[in-house]
Each structure stands twice: as structure tokens, then as C-alpha cells.
Design a protein around this motif. Structure first.
Motif, mmCIF file in Angstrom:
data_model
loop_
_atom_site.group_PDB
_atom_site.id
_atom_site.type_symbol
_atom_site.label_atom_id
_atom_site.label_comp_id
_atom_site.label_asym_id
_atom_site.label_seq_id
_atom_site.Cartn_x
_atom_site.Cartn_y
_atom_site.Cartn_z
ATOM 1 N N HIS A 33 0.814 -1.222 0.000
ATOM 2 C CA HIS A 33 0.000 0.000 0.000
ATOM 3 C C HIS A 33 0.850 1.275 0.000
ATOM 4 O O HIS A 33 0.445 2.298 0.541
ATOM 5 N N PHE A 34 2.024 1.206 -0.590
ATOM 6 C CA PHE A 34 2.892 2.385 -0.578
ATOM 7 C C PHE A 34 2.321 3.500 -1.450
ATOM 8 O O PHE A 34 1.798 3.254 -2.537
ATOM 9 N N GLU A 35 2.448 4.709 -0.953
ATOM 10 C CA GLU A 35 2.021 5.894 -1.692
ATOM 11 C C GLU A 35 3.196 6.853 -1.833
ATOM 12 O O GLU A 35 4.064 6.921 -0.969
ATOM 13 N N ASP A 36 3.213 7.580 -2.949
ATOM 14 C CA ASP A 36 4.263 8.574 -3.229
ATOM 15 C C ASP A 36 5.642 7.924 -3.354
ATOM 16 O O ASP A 36 6.647 8.478 -2.912
ATOM 17 N N GLY A 37 5.693 6.725 -3.931
ATOM 18 C CA GLY A 37 6.970 6.069 -4.135
ATOM 19 C C GLY A 37 7.030 4.711 -3.460
ATOM 20 O O GLY A 37 6.215 4.397 -2.592
ATOM 21 N N ASP A 38 8.013 3.923 -3.868
ATOM 22 C CA ASP A 38 8.204 2.606 -3.277
ATOM 23 C C ASP A 38 8.850 2.736 -1.900
ATOM 24 O O ASP A 38 9.211 3.830 -1.460
ATOM 25 N N TRP A 39 9.059 1.603 -1.211
ATOM 26 C CA TRP A 39 9.567 1.627 0.168
ATOM 27 C C TRP A 39 10.934 2.292 0.271
ATOM 28 O O TRP A 39 11.251 2.917 1.285
ATOM 29 N N ASP A 40 11.757 2.170 -0.813
ATOM 30 C CA ASP A 40 13.100 2.739 -0.787
ATOM 31 C C ASP A 40 13.185 4.030 -1.579
ATOM 32 O O ASP A 40 14.274 4.521 -1.874
ATOM 33 N N GLN A 41 12.024 4.610 -1.917
ATOM 34 C CA GLN A 41 11.986 5.844 -2.697
ATOM 35 C C GLN A 41 11.112 6.897 -2.029
ATOM 36 O O GLN A 41 10.488 7.720 -2.683
ATOM 37 N N GLY A 42 11.061 6.837 -0.715
ATOM 38 C CA GLY A 42 10.281 7.823 0.022
ATOM 39 C C GLY A 42 8.822 7.478 0.199
ATOM 40 O O GLY A 42 8.057 8.270 0.772
ATOM 41 N N GLY A 43 8.403 6.308 -0.268
ATOM 42 C CA GLY A 43 7.008 5.923 -0.130
ATOM 43 C C GLY A 43 6.660 5.517 1.290
ATOM 44 O O GLY A 43 7.527 5.150 2.084
ATOM 45 N N SER A 44 5.387 5.597 1.621
ATOM 46 C CA SER A 44 4.932 5.230 2.955
ATOM 47 C C SER A 44 3.505 4.701 2.877
ATOM 48 O O SER A 44 2.838 4.799 1.851
ATOM 49 N N CYS A 45 3.046 4.148 3.983
ATOM 50 C CA CYS A 45 1.681 3.626 4.102
ATOM 51 C C CYS A 45 1.008 4.394 5.241
ATOM 52 O O CYS A 45 0.928 3.885 6.359
ATOM 53 N N PRO A 46 0.541 5.597 4.988
ATOM 54 C CA PRO A 46 0.098 6.480 6.075
ATOM 55 C C PRO A 46 -1.353 6.316 6.503
ATOM 56 O O PRO A 46 -1.792 6.980 7.442
ATOM 57 N N ARG A 47 -2.097 5.478 5.842
ATOM 58 C CA ARG A 47 -3.542 5.426 6.097
ATOM 59 C C ARG A 47 -3.875 4.914 7.495
ATOM 60 O O ARG A 47 -3.250 3.977 7.990
ATOM 61 N N LEU A 48 -4.877 5.519 8.091
ATOM 62 C CA LEU A 48 -5.360 5.101 9.401
ATOM 63 C C LEU A 48 -6.745 4.470 9.327
ATOM 64 O O LEU A 48 -7.281 4.011 10.339
ATOM 65 N N GLN A 49 -7.333 4.473 8.130
ATOM 66 C CA GLN A 49 -8.646 3.883 7.911
ATOM 67 C C GLN A 49 -8.594 3.024 6.644
ATOM 68 O O GLN A 49 -7.760 3.259 5.760
ATOM 69 N N PRO A 50 -9.456 2.028 6.536
ATOM 70 C CA PRO A 50 -9.510 1.233 5.303
ATOM 71 C C PRO A 50 -9.816 2.117 4.105
ATOM 72 O O PRO A 50 -10.447 3.177 4.224
ATOM 73 N N LEU A 51 -9.354 1.706 2.942
ATOM 74 C CA LEU A 51 -9.619 2.442 1.715
ATOM 75 C C LEU A 51 -11.060 2.236 1.265
ATOM 76 O O LEU A 51 -11.672 1.203 1.550
ATOM 77 N N VAL A 52 -11.589 3.204 0.555
ATOM 78 C CA VAL A 52 -12.881 3.025 -0.109
ATOM 79 C C VAL A 52 -12.584 2.502 -1.509
ATOM 80 O O VAL A 52 -11.454 2.623 -2.003
#
Length: 292
Positions: free
Chosen positions: A160-179
């Protein structure tokens, strides 16, 4: 998932003996019920290892290859080759390592495919290699499995990485399930995003399993929704790790609730299907261990 299954079963019986079938990474027998569960780790399903150019030359050397990884598409990895003849239920999984450039750099350490001991030339792409491996391994399992064995193939567990992959600045910041709309933004093939590999691999799986004896254990979509469920943070890691769960997977916050998963398995298992005097379960879970 294997640890979660073990912990769930241990609630019913604490008479457990560590015992590993041939090739298994972990294994336990519940003595009261004569039940054995085992985890056989395999990265590509097929046998593979480092390859270096020979001084005597060869087809790959003539094409300029100096090193890489040899993947024998028609040979199962030894960690699980004996498992189909032992277990009554088998759950396979592969995929993440096939799209792991940190492991198989297309230039420095490419995947080089062999069949019947000979290199496939011209070399084929990893996705074509995956198709060949899946075809051979499905055939191997169906030929070598016990007559009453129930076969599953688990679809991919998404990242669920956003704004890049794990080694490219990406993160999984969500605190709620996706719609649903957010799921499509992150995973749709047409967007070609960071997490697109999940659905790409699943396409290959569905194609290879069509007409086979395997039941497809589809965990992907319900896992895509759970962008908030990353137990690695609870385990003390500094980064969100979608792929590697710890014991907090037992909680309902796990990306794919373990209880939902085993309920899916149970839907296909009836007492009459198990003729053996020894009921065994084997899980083949492939993790994407990316060096950090």
C-alpha cells in the motif's frame, strides 16, 4: 499467516511437538489430533541459484552474459519437492520475488531461464519465465500429490505504498480502510503505480491455474482495502512493512484477517475429502524479503 494458524490451533491443544517434514522451514505436530502443519519456504517455486559465465563458453556467454541467476523452470525447489507426496492440504504462493529488481537486477544479475538443463535463448523476460514455471509446477504437483490432496493457490498480498516505493520515500500512512475508489487509484493496472505488481502477478496465476485441480484462494481484494493494517509499526519497526507480519497479525487489524482466510480454506474442506489416517496441512507462503 503460518504463525497465526499455529497460534489459533494452539488454543485447542497445547500438546505440540516441533517436527519438520523433509525440506520444511518450520513444522509442528499437534499430538492429540495427529495434525501436522508445516511451512516450506520457496522464493520462485522453481530451483534457482547463482550463475557465472564458463571459461569454455556457451550460448549465454556468446550473448554477452557474465553472471546472473539460473532458474530451472521445470524443476521444483528442493524445499518443497517432497511435500506433495506427504501433505493432505497444500497452499501455494509465489509472486513478489518475480518483481524484485533489488534481487534480480536486469543488468547486473538477470534471471536466466533453463529447461531440461539447457538455457532458453534468446533469453525470455521474467513474466514469460513466471508463466513457464507456473505451468511446470502445477503439472508437477498434480502428478505427485496424494490422491485425496486438496490444492490451493493463494493470490497476491498487496502493498500500500504511496508517493513512491519503500526505498523511494514511499509510505503507508492510512489510518482507515480504503474506499473502493481509492483502491482503484492505488492498484489499477492502467495507472501503472507502485503497487501494480499485485494484479499483474494475479493475471499470470489465473491463467496458469485455469482448468487445473487447484482452488484459487483469492485474498487480494479484501487485503487491498486494508491500507491501515500494518502490524509492523506495532512491532516496533520504523517503517510500514506491508509484507512481513509479526504476531500482531492475530488481531483483526491484519491486512487479510487470518480468520477470514482460514474460513475460505474451510469452505473447500469437508471430512469426507480426507481419506488419510494422518491429517496434514502445509502452507507455502512466499515473502518478499527486500534488503533494507
Amino acid at each position: 499467516m503460518f504463525v497465526s494458524l499455529f497460534c489459533a490451533l494452539k488454543q485447542a491443544s497445547t500438546e505440540v511437538k516441533k517436527w519438520r517434514p523433509v525440506g520444511a522451514d518450520r513444522g509442528f505436530t499437534f499430538l492429540k489430533y495427529n495434525l501436522t502443519i508445516a511451512y516450506h519456504r520457496t522464493n520462485l517455486l522453481a530451483r534457482y541459484g547463482r550463475w557465472s559465465a564458463s571459461s569454455n563458453g556457451g550460448k549465454l556467454e556468446s550473448l554477452g552474459y557474465k553472471e546472473g541467476y539460473r532458474i530451472d523452470v521445470d524443476l521444483p525447489e528442493g524445499t518443497w519437492a517432497e511435500a506433495p507426496s506427504f501433505h493432505d492440504i497444500l497452499i501455494f504462493n509465489t509472486g513478489h520475488w518475480w518483481w524484485a529488481p533489488s534481487k534480480f537486477d536486469p543488468v547486473k544479475s538477470p534471471m536466466l531461464f533453463f529447461e531440461k538443463g539447457l538455457p532458453l535463448t534468446p533469453p525470455i523476460a521474467p513474466d514469460a519465465g513466471l508463466d513457464m514455471v507456473l505451468g511446470h509446477m502445477v503439472s508437477y504437483v498434480e502428478k505427485n500429490a496424494r490422491p485425496s490432496t486438496i490444492l490451493f493457490f493463494r493470490t497476491q498480498s498487496p502493498r500500500h505504498f504511496e508517493d513512491g516505493d519503500w526505498d523511494q520515500g514511499g509510505s503507508c500512512p492510512r489510518l482507515q480502510p480504503l474506499v473502493p475508489q481509492e483502491v482503484e487509484q492505488l492498484f489499477s493496472l492502467k495507472n501503472n503505480g507502485t503497487n501494480v505488481e499485485t494484479r499483474l502477478v494475479n493475471q499470470h496465476l489465473h491463467k496458469a491455474l485455469k482448468g487445473s485441480s487447484f482452488h484459487i484462494l483469492d485474498i487480494t481484494h479484501m487485503s487491498e482495502l486494508r491500507a491501515d493494517a500494518h502490524p509492523s509499526a506495532a512491532g516496533g519497526k520504523r517503517h510500514n512493512d506491508c509484507m512481513h507480519c509479526d504476531l500482531t497479525c492475530l488481531k483483526r487489524r491484519s491486512p487479510c484477517s487470518i480468520w477470514d482466510l482460514w474460513r475460505l480454506v474451510a469452505d473447500h474442506v469437508e471430512p469426507g475429502n480426507l481419506k488419510s489416517d494422518r491429517f496434514r496441512i502445509s502452507t507455502f507462503i512466499l515473502f518478499c524479503h527486500v534488503e533494507r
